[in-house]
Design a protein around this motif. Sequence first.
Motif, short mmCIF file in Angstrom:
data_model
loop_
_atom_site.label_atom_id
_atom_site.label_comp_id
_atom_site.label_asym_id
_atom_site.label_seq_id
_atom_site.Cartn_x
_atom_site.Cartn_y
_atom_site.Cartn_z
N UNK A 165 0.85 -1.20 0.00
CA UNK A 165 0.00 0.00 0.00
C UNK A 165 0.88 1.25 0.00
N UNK A 166 0.61 2.16 -0.93
CA UNK A 166 1.44 3.37 -1.04
C UNK A 166 1.22 4.29 0.15
N UNK A 167 2.32 4.89 0.60
CA UNK A 167 2.22 5.82 1.71
C UNK A 167 1.57 7.12 1.24
N UNK A 168 0.74 7.73 2.10
CA UNK A 168 0.12 8.99 1.70
C UNK A 168 1.17 10.09 1.54
N UNK A 169 0.90 11.00 0.64
CA UNK A 169 1.83 12.10 0.41
C UNK A 169 1.94 12.96 1.66
N UNK A 170 3.14 13.45 1.99
CA UNK A 170 3.30 14.28 3.18
C UNK A 170 2.48 15.57 3.06
N UNK A 171 2.02 16.06 4.20
CA UNK A 171 1.20 17.26 4.19
C UNK A 171 2.03 18.46 3.74
N UNK A 172 1.45 19.27 2.91
CA UNK A 172 2.11 20.47 2.42
C UNK A 172 1.32 21.69 2.88
N UNK A 173 1.99 22.64 3.51
CA UNK A 173 1.30 23.81 4.03
C UNK A 173 0.67 24.58 2.88
N UNK A 174 -0.40 25.31 3.19
CA UNK A 174 -1.17 26.00 2.15
C UNK A 174 -0.32 27.00 1.38
N UNK A 175 0.59 27.70 2.08
CA UNK A 175 1.39 28.72 1.41
C UNK A 175 2.26 28.13 0.31
N UNK A 176 2.71 26.89 0.48
CA UNK A 176 3.51 26.22 -0.56
C UNK A 176 2.63 25.51 -1.58
N UNK A 177 1.55 24.91 -1.09
CA UNK A 177 0.68 24.15 -1.99
C UNK A 177 0.05 25.05 -3.04
N UNK A 178 -0.32 26.27 -2.64
CA UNK A 178 -1.01 27.18 -3.56
C UNK A 178 -0.11 28.34 -3.99
N UNK A 179 1.18 28.09 -4.00
CA UNK A 179 2.12 29.11 -4.48
C UNK A 179 1.94 29.29 -5.98
N UNK A 180 1.76 30.51 -6.46
CA UNK A 180 1.55 30.73 -7.90
C UNK A 180 2.75 30.27 -8.73
N UNK A 181 2.47 29.68 -9.89
CA UNK A 181 3.52 29.23 -10.79
C UNK A 181 3.56 30.02 -12.09
N UNK A 182 2.58 30.90 -12.28
CA UNK A 182 2.60 31.77 -13.46
C UNK A 182 1.95 33.10 -13.09
N UNK A 183 2.06 34.05 -13.98
CA UNK A 183 1.59 35.40 -13.68
C UNK A 183 0.08 35.47 -13.51
N UNK A 184 -0.67 34.59 -14.15
CA UNK A 184 -2.13 34.63 -14.05
C UNK A 184 -2.60 34.30 -12.63
N UNK A 185 -1.79 33.54 -11.88
CA UNK A 185 -2.17 33.16 -10.52
C UNK A 185 -1.61 34.11 -9.46
N UNK A 186 -0.86 35.11 -9.88
CA UNK A 186 -0.25 36.06 -8.95
C UNK A 186 -1.27 37.14 -8.63
N UNK A 187 -1.77 37.18 -7.40
CA UNK A 187 -2.86 38.10 -7.07
C UNK A 187 -2.34 39.45 -6.57
N UNK A 188 -3.09 40.49 -6.88
CA UNK A 188 -2.83 41.81 -6.33
C UNK A 188 -1.70 42.58 -6.95
N UNK A 189 -1.08 42.08 -8.04
CA UNK A 189 0.08 42.75 -8.63
C UNK A 189 -0.15 43.08 -10.10
#
Length: 522
Positions: free
Chosen positions: A1-25
């Motif tokens: 049985x595969x181990x569950x993926x380690x928990x990733x904090x929200x700030x890293x999990x939802x870090x923008x990867x392109x300009x369209x996801x960069x809010x407020x700028x």
Amino acid sequence: MAEPAPYQVLARKYRPHDFSALIGQGPMVRTLKNAFATGRIPQAWMLTGVRGVGKTTTARILARALNYERDGARTPTVDLETPGDHCQAIIEGRHVDVIEMDAASHTGIGDIREITDAARYKPAIAPFKVYIIDEVHMLSTAAFNGLLKTLEEPPAHVKFIFATTEIRKVPVTVLSRCQRFDLRRVDEETLAAHFASIAQKEGISVSAEALGVLARVADGSVRDGLSLFDQAIAHGGGAVEAGDLRQMLGLADRGQVVTLFDDVMKGDAPAALATMAALYEVGAEPQVVLADLAALTHEVTKQKVLGTGEGAAAERGAGLSMAVLSRTWQALLQGIGEVQTAPKPLVAAEMVLIRLCYMATLPDPALGAPTGGTAPAAEPPRAAAPKTPSAPRSLADIVSLLSDNVRLRGQVERCMRLVSLEPGRLEVTLTPDAAPTVAGALGKALTEKLGARWVVSVSDASSAPTLKEAHVAEQARLRDEVAKDPLVRAVLDTFDDAEIGEVTVRAPREDETPEPRRRERN
């Protein structure tokens, strides 16, 4: 049985990867898009702003944009919806040609020499070798000097992206060789919407009031807000309610803060102390209570100055004088500092409240009458309080406020092009010869003179003339018009060295009949 993926904090999990996801700028993204479209890509960028607004994230996205390659085509672009050959490695921080360095732990000339020596060699696989240096203000003087030569004459294959929270500590010689972007604090409405979107993706129940509290406490920082959101989810067992959030953060209930404000303005010290005790009992920190009280004072004052708005703040402002609100604001600023350093914060906060209650009963300097509560007997006469200037509506109004600061006034006149102006916020485009610290200096000056926080941000969104350019153009127009006057023409023809100097328009006196506009000639 595969181990569950380690928990990733929200700030890293939802870090923008392109300009369209960069809010407020938005302004920064628009400028970058135009620069890439026209091929006007500088050798170095300086990203500045408070913690958590996305400086390092923007740097990585910018590295992706510079090194975008797909199907053998190498074309820098801000359209990163379809990942390129190097994108995933850059996102994960493992690309050989994108080098990140934390200047907080690599401050010396030796660290910079490694970069400058390696910069001479072309990138291994990507179009550009990109150096991202975070907290660049931490570099030593020798390190900055060692970097200058490479910044002055950089190889065509090298790009530098610097990030800092302390732009004033970066030498002017470095700043002048970078294209600067001031990343804005993200407004509360945008933050709340962002947190709501993440809550929906995570399947978390969160109330609208709790989202508002999170957005307010985040103070413009996306990362700080998401870190608190993580903590709140754990605290609430998967659901986030405003009451639990306030208890976790030691915040005061807004309704109680409004009650405390009313107690203070009535000069009712026993009631104010009782309200503070009730807030402290449920976990509110005294310093936070006073900070919330200051925020409410600012809100009431702002509504009174603007003469707009509805609700509790506007109603309270109508019944209070500007002198009382200004005194309250100043006393709270001083009191918050006292509470921060006091051995017993609650005791210090209670003394601040007693002081505020007493001040509320003092006569209004403008009216010579008490402003609330019961005034003490035999109150000696007081000098009138200085009048708070009204909010500026143009750059010319701002120049008028700076009559005692000749240098800053000159910078505003010569080096600033207006983008937008609203209460508490000014956005300008700077000319190339502007001092790098002029925006911060102007924000500080306006805050001091107007008694409320002002933020001056810089963008490339305006091509409007500066006040100086507008004045020169108007003078040229007036001189052309005056030169058509027969008398002036005769003088110019008679005297070879005669010329028209500054032209001023004289307003008619109250006791004279208005005539067709005439101009005085110097």
